[in-house]
Design a protein around this motif. Structure first.
Motif, PDB file in Angstrom:
ATOM      1  N   LEU A 122       0.861  -1.331   0.041  1.00 42.31           N
ATOM      2  CA  LEU A 122      -0.068  -0.033  -0.049  1.00 42.31           C
ATOM      3  C   LEU A 122       0.958   1.283   0.068  1.00 42.31           C
ATOM      4  O   LEU A 122       0.492   2.081  -0.556  1.00 42.31           O
ATOM      5  CB  LEU A 122      -0.984   0.074   1.184  1.00 42.31           C
ATOM      6  CG  LEU A 122      -2.003   0.970   1.150  1.00 42.31           C
ATOM      7  CD1 LEU A 122      -2.805   1.025  -0.003  1.00 42.31           C
ATOM      8  CD2 LEU A 122      -2.826   0.847   2.359  1.00 42.31           C
ATOM      9  N   GLY A 123       1.847   1.192   0.615  1.00 38.81           N
ATOM     10  CA  GLY A 123       2.976   2.437   0.789  1.00 38.81           C
ATOM     11  C   GLY A 123       3.414   2.783  -0.575  1.00 38.81           C
ATOM     12  O   GLY A 123       3.496   4.101  -0.914  1.00 38.81           O
ATOM     13  N   LEU A 151       0.018   4.399  -1.935  1.00 38.81           N
ATOM     14  CA  LEU A 151      -0.203   5.797  -1.688  1.00 38.81           C
ATOM     15  C   LEU A 151       0.964   6.712  -2.005  1.00 38.81           C
ATOM     16  O   LEU A 151       0.691   8.141  -2.418  1.00 38.81           O
ATOM     17  CB  LEU A 151      -0.423   5.647  -0.153  1.00 38.81           C
ATOM     18  CG  LEU A 151      -1.494   4.609   0.349  1.00 38.81           C
ATOM     19  CD1 LEU A 151      -1.675   4.864   1.485  1.00 38.81           C
ATOM     20  CD2 LEU A 151      -2.993   5.366  -0.286  1.00 38.81           C
ATOM     21  N   SER A 152       2.155   6.444  -1.903  1.00 36.22           N
ATOM     22  CA  SER A 152       3.024   7.303  -2.067  1.00 36.22           C
ATOM     23  C   SER A 152       3.464   8.022  -3.571  1.00 36.22           C
ATOM     24  O   SER A 152       3.940   8.939  -3.822  1.00 36.22           O
ATOM     25  CB  SER A 152       4.497   6.968  -1.393  1.00 36.22           C
ATOM     26  OG  SER A 152       4.791   5.818  -1.856  1.00 36.22           O
TER      27      SER A 152
END
Lengths: 468, 468
Positions: free
Chosen positions: B372-373, B376-377
């Motif tokens: 997910l990082g 999202l990033s």
């Protein structure tokens, strides 16, 4: 009929000839993972057929059976039983640090010896420890070995503290201590098992040799993920405690111990990290704030989603994968916090504290990077701040590199204890590997057993066929 | 002196008595991980001392040595050598699917048999397969087994295609095919090794028994992470290809094959996912878009950071941990895409496609959740969209549960092939476990060997002491 679990001591074998007593069937449970160390464990099969156990062989410190055969419930609070659990799990956390530092010691030393690639112009090849990819996999494990050591020391203190309170009939901190040790047992053993395997892979093909010491270290260590409470079941217990705490905090109660940060809910639910440069992440307060905010927000998020379910239990069950992640976030916060607190103590030896501070930052920031999704989606960290943390990690690896071997030498393990040709203190790996190879039973004869019976007839027959 | 690597066939042992020929020293390299399967592999020690190799024992299809002793470079393009690599790695990916589906088959079947907890009122306990935590760990692995099977089938086609082009002297798609197979080999074998261990842990303590079949499956499988190109080194090759492609795209060149999406750079660099409800994530186009955007943005981000470094090589080295992640993102996109493309074909059997569609969504969304990082990033997904994906995952697990056993039965493995008492087709696990236990060599005698020599003297002496 009333059913309880009680402990008994039962004689299984004759003291004369060691044969099983009448009515007792017993045996070993079968071969297990690894080259053999676990096969000598007494995991066994046991069956009783009309075996009477005399009353005085029951462990009756708490519940008792009277001479008249009546079962008397203990009036000692159940919580007292948790004291032993706290003790056992505390030793497991200490063991995690030991096993992990063994594996890291082998992998760091060998990575300093092994050279590969990196020279286009005929010069010497590069030590693999100088590769950024090797560092980014190995140094977080080195940092974890230290982190688990410190949290293990603190848990030892906690056990003493819990015991003193129990003797004074103060059970107030027991649930927190129980959740804390259960969670630490789970997180440190899972991470250690994975880390031993990662260290093995970091040694390349040679890590696959038994003489590297790593395969058996893994096979002997990994049961810790399952015994004394399966790691997932333990995390669900932590999660249950977190959900309880969230509702107590909402009711105005002030939590204590490792869960005290939840009392700071107003601030932690809305704070945003003030980090602006990579070096800002060196500040322990900046680290602690985001780990606290992440853990609290994940717990509160779970609690809110559970409250939307038809029942508390259904909600808990439905959301259990998320609850596991919230529990891990809470436990990682504890480990980070105890590392930070350790560094606030006096630490003798010139430069030692400085090295440990770097490892503390690496430990925290590699977790931040690994779980970046948590930090970003709970909104306590921005994508830019995440990138800055990653940038700082790269710099810290470069700073730790010159001291990496010293940092594993500091574990002070003898070659005998490490049991690894790759992890030798003197670095003289290749002659040792060669020497070790000759000890293989297959090398006892120059022509392998079976050649005369199987291989020769086959070879001779083929020769005949090819002459046709 | 000119140094090259060339292949030779050398006779090592006498055809009469199998003894090593003069000047040849050889032996086994030593014991290896596991209960033994790898110990019969011919990884060995080999040394030559004044051994002359006749000229015609050199593999001279490409480079040659003339009768006069002159080394003649091949004028065949180097790229041709990659054809074999593509072939070998394609079989490794197919093997990953086989090994993973074996482990998943054992774990799913046993999880349907094993019951534990979950009954407060004296009713039967719950099948562990019904626990959400078990599902959230196991079903993504089931989905991965199918995903690797489909990408393996496609790779087989790719190998044929590459070979046809090579024969027509068309080398244009070779770098892409090479990067693609290298990356797929790396990602599928690493994930499979981890997954076998996870399946073992999902079987609880019984997974630790050799008779579960899982310990040896792991020990035999895990070398795939190291052989035929270490997985990290392979990912760095993928990353190097990605960096090249980014700069070619910037120069206006249109990339082909698995990298074609990079040509869509304008859209992919700025698009935001339109997902608005959990069910929107069922749309393959929505999945593909965010996986493409994530992979491309991570690659571009690396390229930009490398360009800030003093030199290309320094930048590549410094950023190599990030480059690994970008390479993984690219390879995961390939696997997701090939799964989606497979589902656009005709698939016989009522309801089969529907089940596979659920697995495809699980495969993609569990990756989205795990990384997910990244999503999202790089800004292609919002925190809310990430939460919706997670919500849908939970629903999909519940939908797959009734068919989970059928989905592993579909692999059509015999009990003999699985070699696992836990994974038996008939589900009759516990009598089989009990029977297997008695086969342990320790159970050959009722009183264990060594009692007379070691244990009895010890026991008798202690009895004497306690009588003092």
């Amino acid at each position: 009929m009333d059913i309880h679990i009680s402990g008994f001591i039962v004689q299984l074998r004759s003291l004369d000839d060691h044969s099983p007593l009448p009515g007792v069937t017993l045996g070993d449970i079968g071969g297990k993972f690894g080259s053999g160390a676990y096969n000598s464990m007494d995991n066994g099969v046991l069956r009783f057929d009309h075996v009477r156990i005399p009353r005085d062989q029951m462990l009756m410190r708490l519940s008792q059976v009277t001479r008249e055969g009546k079962y008397v419930h203990s009036d000692v609070p159940k919580q007292l039983l948790y004291g032993t659990m706290v003790y056992v799990r505390q030793t497991i956390v200490a063991d995690a640090s030991k096993a992990l530092s063994r594996a890291v010691c082998i992998a760091v030393r060998y990575s300093a010896i092994r050279k590969q690639f990196g020279s286009q112009d005929g010069g010497p090849e590069t030590q693999v420890l100088n590769y950024k990819t090797q560092q980014s996999r190995l140094f977080p494990l080195l940092a974890s070995a230290y982190a688990y050591r410190f949290v293990g020391q603190w848990l030892k203190w906690l056990y003493t503290d819990v015991n003193q309170k129990l003797e004074a009939k103060d059970y107030s901190t027991l649930p927190e201590a129980h959740a804390c040790t259960a969670g630490l047992k789970s997180v440190t053993t899972s991470a250690t098992a994975d880390a031993i395997e990662e260290c093995r892979k970091l040694c390349g093909g040679h890590g696959y040799l038994n003489s590297s010491g790593l395969p058996e270290l893994f096979a002997v260590y990994v049961p810790a993920c399952t015994y004394e409470g399966d790691n997932v079941v333990l995390l669900l217990q932590v999660a249950r405690f977190l959900m309880k705490t969230v509702s107590q905090v909402a009711a105005g109660k002030q939590p204590v111990g490792t869960i005290a940060y939840m009392g700071n809910i107003q601030h932690l639910m809305q704070c945003k990290s003030a980090v602006n440069t990579a070096e800002d992440w060196l500040n322990p307060a900046a680290i602690k704030e985001v780990f606290e905010a992440r853990a609290l927000r994940m717990a509160v998020n779970c609690a809110q989603n559970i409250s939307k379910a038809p029942s508390q239990e259904e909600g808990f069950s439905e959301l259990s994968p998320d609850l596991l992640e919230a529990a891990v976030a809470h436990v990682q916060l504890i480990i980070v916090t105890k590392f930070i607190e350790k560094l606030q103590e006096d630490i003798p030896g010139p430069g030692v504290k400085e090295q440990l501070q770097k490892l503390c930052s690496i430990y925290a920031l590699h977790l931040l990077h690994k779980h970046l999704g948590d930090f970003l989606s709970t909104g306590c960290v921005t994508a830019r701040q995440g990138a800055l943390a990653n940038e700082l990690l790269g710099k810290l690896y470069a700073q730790v590199r010159p001291n990496a071997v010293a940092l594993v030498d500091a574990f002070d393990y003898t070659d005998h204890y490490l049991g690894s040709v790759l992890g030798r203190y003197d670095g003289d790996v290749y002659p040792a590997l060669y020497e070790e190879a000759w000890k293989d039973p297959l090398n006892e004869t120059v022509v392998p057993d079976g050649y005369q019976e199987h291989l020769r007839p086959l070879l001779k027959q083929q020769l005949k066929l090819s002459r046709l």
